[in-house]
Enzyme design. Structure first.
Site, short mmCIF file in Angstrom:
data_model
loop_
_atom_site.label_atom_id
_atom_site.label_comp_id
_atom_site.label_asym_id
_atom_site.label_seq_id
_atom_site.Cartn_x
_atom_site.Cartn_y
_atom_site.Cartn_z
N GLY A 45 41.74 39.51 41.06
CA GLY A 45 41.27 38.31 40.37
C GLY A 45 41.19 37.05 41.21
N ASP A 101 44.48 33.88 40.40
CA ASP A 101 43.48 33.31 39.50
C ASP A 101 44.13 32.60 38.33
OD1 ASP A 101 44.47 35.71 38.54
OD2 ASP A 101 42.53 36.61 38.10
N ASP A 104 49.96 33.80 33.40
CA ASP A 104 50.13 33.97 31.96
C ASP A 104 51.63 34.06 31.65
OD1 ASP A 104 49.80 34.58 29.29
OD2 ASP A 104 49.08 36.62 29.61
N LYS A 132 48.07 29.41 31.88
CA LYS A 132 48.23 29.60 30.43
C LYS A 132 49.70 29.37 30.11
CE LYS A 132 45.32 33.55 29.54
NZ LYS A 132 45.32 34.92 29.01
N ASP A 160 38.41 39.41 35.19
CA ASP A 160 37.65 40.51 34.61
C ASP A 160 38.06 40.88 33.20
OD1 ASP A 160 40.23 41.60 35.36
OD2 ASP A 160 39.33 43.56 34.94
N ARG A 166 33.51 39.70 36.80
CA ARG A 166 34.16 38.94 37.88
C ARG A 166 33.18 38.01 38.59
NH1 ARG A 166 39.33 41.07 38.80
NH2 ARG A 166 39.55 43.30 38.48
#
Ligand code: IMP
Ligand code: MG
Length: 176
Positions: A45, A101, A104, A132, A160, A166
């Site tokens: 990512g 990227d 989370d 996030k 993705d 992507r």
């Protein structure tokens, strides 16, 4: 490119580019010209973000790649991290920037940072394009972040869904 019309744009290509220029300047100013800096890109990512960011860091940097997995084809974290590919560069006494990227739960970045700290780098900074914050399950605060991200599954600009999307130049959510 044929775009799926069920994608809602969250961060435009322009906005991403402007923010990356700012982050590049921050890293340029963080290090001296003689510092040895290693940029570690988390695959897959992080590949587009890293490629754009390093071109805005006006310092000599070594670039290496690391691949870990925790998600599989699902959109929620399994909480299990597996190292699939390690870096080959020696980071002892060098400044390290880990680039992903999106953060989370925080598990990926936290575990990778802990692993790399054992190799005696001079410093480690963490950087992600999106954060996030609401998804956090472990205590992990990223040093540099492009944007705060709503708690939704996002795609594009390296990220993705089942390995697709992507190459979208912007970031959006799949509106299914
Ligand atoms: P964490 O370990 O839960 O912080 O997850 C971080 C990793 O999960 C990132 O490196 C991404 O590969 C993936 N990930 C988390 N959220 C998303 C998302 O919304 N879209 C795409 N990938 C995501
Ligand atoms: Mg990832």
């Amino acid at each position: 490119m044929v775009l799926d019309n069920k994608i809602e744009e969250l961060f435009s290509e322009d906005r991403i580019n402007r923010r990356i220029k700012e982050l590049g300047e921050v890293f340029t100013n963080l290090y001296d010209i003689t510092d040895e800096v290693v940029v570690i890109c988390l695959l897959r990512g992080g590949f587009i973000f890293t490629a754009d960011l390093v071109r805005n860091i006006k310092r000599n940097v070594l670039i290496d790649f690391m691949s870990v997995s925790s998600y599989g084809n699902e959109t929620t974290s399994s909480g299990q991290l597996k190292i699939e590919k390690d870096i080959s560069v020696d980071i002892a006494n060098k400044h390290v920037i880990i680039i992903d990227d999106i953060i989370d739960t925080g598990l990926t970045m936290k575990e990778i940072k802990e692993l790399l700290l054992k190799r005696n780098p001079k410093s480690i900074k963490t950087c992600c394009l999106l954060d996030k914050e609401e998804g956090r399950t472990v205590n992990m605060s990223v040093d540099y972040c492009g944007f705060k991200c709503p708690n939704k599954y996002v795609i594009g600009y390296g990220m993705d869904s089942c390995n697709s999307y992507r190459n979208l130049p912007f970031i959006g959510v799949l509106d299914v």
